[in-house]
Design a protein around this motif. Structure first.
Motif, PDB file in Angstrom:
ATOM      1  N   PRO A  26       5.053  73.166  48.141  1.00 40.57           N
ATOM      2  CA  PRO A  26       5.278  72.594  49.474  1.00 40.57           C
ATOM      3  C   PRO A  26       4.449  71.343  49.742  1.00 40.57           C
ATOM      4  N   PHE A  27       3.550  71.001  48.823  1.00 45.56           N
ATOM      5  CA  PHE A  27       2.726  69.808  48.996  1.00 45.56           C
ATOM      6  C   PHE A  27       3.373  68.569  48.369  1.00 45.56           C
ATOM      7  N   SER A  28       4.062  68.760  47.257  1.00 52.39           N
ATOM      8  CA  SER A  28       4.703  67.631  46.586  1.00 52.39           C
ATOM      9  C   SER A  28       6.223  67.645  46.712  1.00 52.39           C
ATOM     10  N   GLY A  29       6.786  68.810  47.012  1.00 49.90           N
ATOM     11  CA  GLY A  29       8.238  68.962  47.051  1.00 49.90           C
ATOM     12  C   GLY A  29       8.841  69.276  45.699  1.00 49.90           C
ATOM     13  N   ARG A  30       8.016  69.413  44.700  1.00 52.57           N
ATOM     14  CA  ARG A  30       8.510  69.692  43.347  1.00 52.57           C
ATOM     15  C   ARG A  30       9.054  71.122  43.269  1.00 52.57           C
ATOM     16  N   THR A  31      10.176  71.300  42.566  1.00 53.06           N
ATOM     17  CA  THR A  31      10.765  72.620  42.390  1.00 53.06           C
ATOM     18  C   THR A  31      11.164  72.815  40.937  1.00 53.06           C
ATOM     19  N   ALA A  32      11.086  74.045  40.497  1.00 49.77           N
ATOM     20  CA  ALA A  32      11.556  74.435  39.169  1.00 49.77           C
ATOM     21  C   ALA A  32      12.434  75.662  39.339  1.00 49.77           C
ATOM     22  N   GLN A  33      13.523  75.747  38.594  1.00 53.68           N
ATOM     23  CA  GLN A  33      14.460  76.861  38.720  1.00 53.68           C
ATOM     24  C   GLN A  33      14.603  77.576  37.395  1.00 53.68           C
ATOM     25  N   ALA A  39      16.137  70.075  41.139  1.00 59.84           N
ATOM     26  CA  ALA A  39      15.121  70.979  40.597  1.00 59.84           C
ATOM     27  C   ALA A  39      15.027  70.835  39.081  1.00 59.84           C
ATOM     28  N   GLU A  40      13.826  71.015  38.557  1.00 58.53           N
ATOM     29  CA  GLU A  40      13.638  71.080  37.107  1.00 58.53           C
ATOM     30  C   GLU A  40      14.248  72.393  36.613  1.00 58.53           C
ATOM     31  N   ARG A  41      14.997  72.332  35.548  1.00 59.59           N
ATOM     32  CA  ARG A  41      15.678  73.533  35.059  1.00 59.59           C
ATOM     33  C   ARG A  41      14.947  74.135  33.866  1.00 59.59           C
ATOM     34  N   GLN A  70      15.380  84.038  45.350  1.00 60.04           N
ATOM     35  CA  GLN A  70      13.962  84.293  45.529  1.00 60.04           C
ATOM     36  C   GLN A  70      13.175  83.018  45.263  1.00 60.04           C
ATOM     37  N   VAL A  71      12.285  82.705  46.204  1.00 59.90           N
ATOM     38  CA  VAL A  71      11.498  81.476  46.131  1.00 59.90           C
ATOM     39  C   VAL A  71      10.019  81.834  46.110  1.00 59.90           C
ATOM     40  N   GLU A  72       9.347  81.457  45.032  1.00 57.06           N
ATOM     41  CA  GLU A  72       7.897  81.586  44.941  1.00 57.06           C
ATOM     42  C   GLU A  72       7.280  80.265  45.388  1.00 57.06           C
ATOM     43  N   THR A  73       6.586  80.311  46.513  1.00 55.87           N
ATOM     44  CA  THR A  73       5.915  79.126  47.029  1.00 55.87           C
ATOM     45  C   THR A  73       4.545  79.007  46.379  1.00 55.87           C
ATOM     46  N   LEU A  74       4.258  77.867  45.794  1.00 55.94           N
ATOM     47  CA  LEU A  74       2.951  77.643  45.167  1.00 55.94           C
ATOM     48  C   LEU A  74       1.902  77.554  46.271  1.00 55.94           C
ATOM     49  N   PHE A  75       1.217  78.689  46.510  1.00 54.93           N
ATOM     50  CA  PHE A  75       0.323  78.754  47.663  1.00 54.93           C
ATOM     51  C   PHE A  75      -0.500  80.028  47.613  1.00 54.93           C
ATOM     52  N   PHE A  76      -1.709  79.936  48.128  1.00 55.02           N
ATOM     53  CA  PHE A  76      -2.509  81.115  48.480  1.00 55.02           C
ATOM     54  C   PHE A  76      -3.323  80.744  49.711  1.00 55.02           C
ATOM     55  N   PRO A  77      -3.682  81.716  50.549  1.00 49.72           N
ATOM     56  CA  PRO A  77      -4.417  81.392  51.770  1.00 49.72           C
ATOM     57  C   PRO A  77      -5.733  80.676  51.465  1.00 49.72           C
ATOM     58  N   TYR A  78      -5.996  79.629  52.212  1.00 47.85           N
ATOM     59  CA  TYR A  78      -7.208  78.808  52.087  1.00 47.85           C
ATOM     60  C   TYR A  78      -7.256  78.065  50.758  1.00 47.85           C
TER      61      TYR A  78
END
Length: 279
Positions: free
Chosen positions: A71-78, A9-11, A107-115
């Motif tokens: 969840p599209f690229s797998g990229r994570t930042a912490q 993860a990016e720190r 706690q995990v914030e998923t980069l996402f919104f419906p549609y």
């Protein structure tokens, strides 16, 4: 000790750390960033990952999670180490310390919104995404003792909160399942499995199996399950077949977390402690 920072993860450490309440079992709380309000008829492009990183390290630091996950690229930042609380859920004064409940409360914030629209395709739920990198997040959570379970059931778009379950069971929770909170995210999540299964315990061996001078497989099994549930802080090395004061203190911490008192929280396991611990 497990990694405080998710490998790979990016720190972006915010530095404003604070301890969790280790009396409780370890857990993960899942969110979605919900940056835009889109519809099936009018989808919208996903917000750039770097924009959210700038937000959580800037004006949004007061609500920053441990992880931001694409969840599209797998990229994570912490933003916080695993043993610190983060700030993405409401934590009302005098109530359950929702941001702090557990040996870890990741706690995990998923980069996402419906549609949201990515690569010309529209995604209604997180379950529909490629979920790239999820396996690494789950492996990290398991290393901290978080079981694969959803104690309140897999998330939907409705809120279903039970404070007793929250305080007594480790595992994965949605924002909408967290006490004191009004959100309904993250909605349907990807299904997962693959954690090492918890060994099926034998029937309760009887009170005589535990106490000073006792050495047997049941003492070891008790200690291993206490660690899995996040109640192992008194072990200096780890559980063993030999009963020690650390076993009693860890068992007592678990009993106190059930809101038991007096002789029901003396640190010696009885049938109810055994059933609740392995339940």
């Amino acid at each position: 000790m497990p990694d405080l920072w998710l490998p790979g993860a990016e720190r972006h450490p915010l530095g404003d750390t604070a301890p969790t309440d280790t009396r409780y079992a370890p857990r993960v709380i899942w969110h979605i960033t919900w940056d835009k309000n889109a519809t099936r008829a009018k989808p919208a492009d996903l917000v750039p990952f770097d924009q959210l990183v700038r937000y959580f390290t800037g004006s949004g630091s007061s609500v920053a999670p441990h992880l931001l996950w694409d969840p599209f690229s797998g990229r994570t930042a912490q933003f916080y180490p695993a043993d610190s609380r983060s700030k993405s859920v409401v934590d009302a004064p005098g109530g359950t310390r929702t941001n702090r409940t557990g040996r870890v409360c990741l706690q995990v914030e998923t980069l996402f919104f419906p549609y949201c629209r990515v690569g010309g395709r529209t995604f209604a739920t997180v379950r529909d995404t490629p979920a790239k990198g999820l396996d690494k997040i789950l492996a990290w959570a398991r290393s901290w003792g978080v079981p694969d379970d959803w104690p309140m059931g897999t998330p939907t778009w409705s809120a279903d909160r039970d404070e007793h379950t929250w305080e007594t069971r480790g595992g994965h929770y949605g924002h909408g399942q967290t006490p004191e909170n009004q959100h309904t995210d993250p909605g349907p999540m990807p299904k997962w499995s693959g954690a090492s299964p918890v060994p099926k315990p034998p029937p309760f061996p009887g009170r005589s199996a535990f106490g000073p001078g006792k050495s047997n497989a049941s003492v070891l099994l008790l200690g291993q399950q206490l660690v899995r549930r996040g109640f192992g802080k008194h072990y200096r090395v780890g559980p063993s077949r030999d009963w020690g004061e650390a076993d009693r203190l860890n068992t007592r911490d678990f009993q106190l977390a059930q809101h038991w008192s007096g002789s029901d929280a003396d640190g010696y396991p009885g049938p109810q402690t055994w059933a609740r611990l392995f339940g």
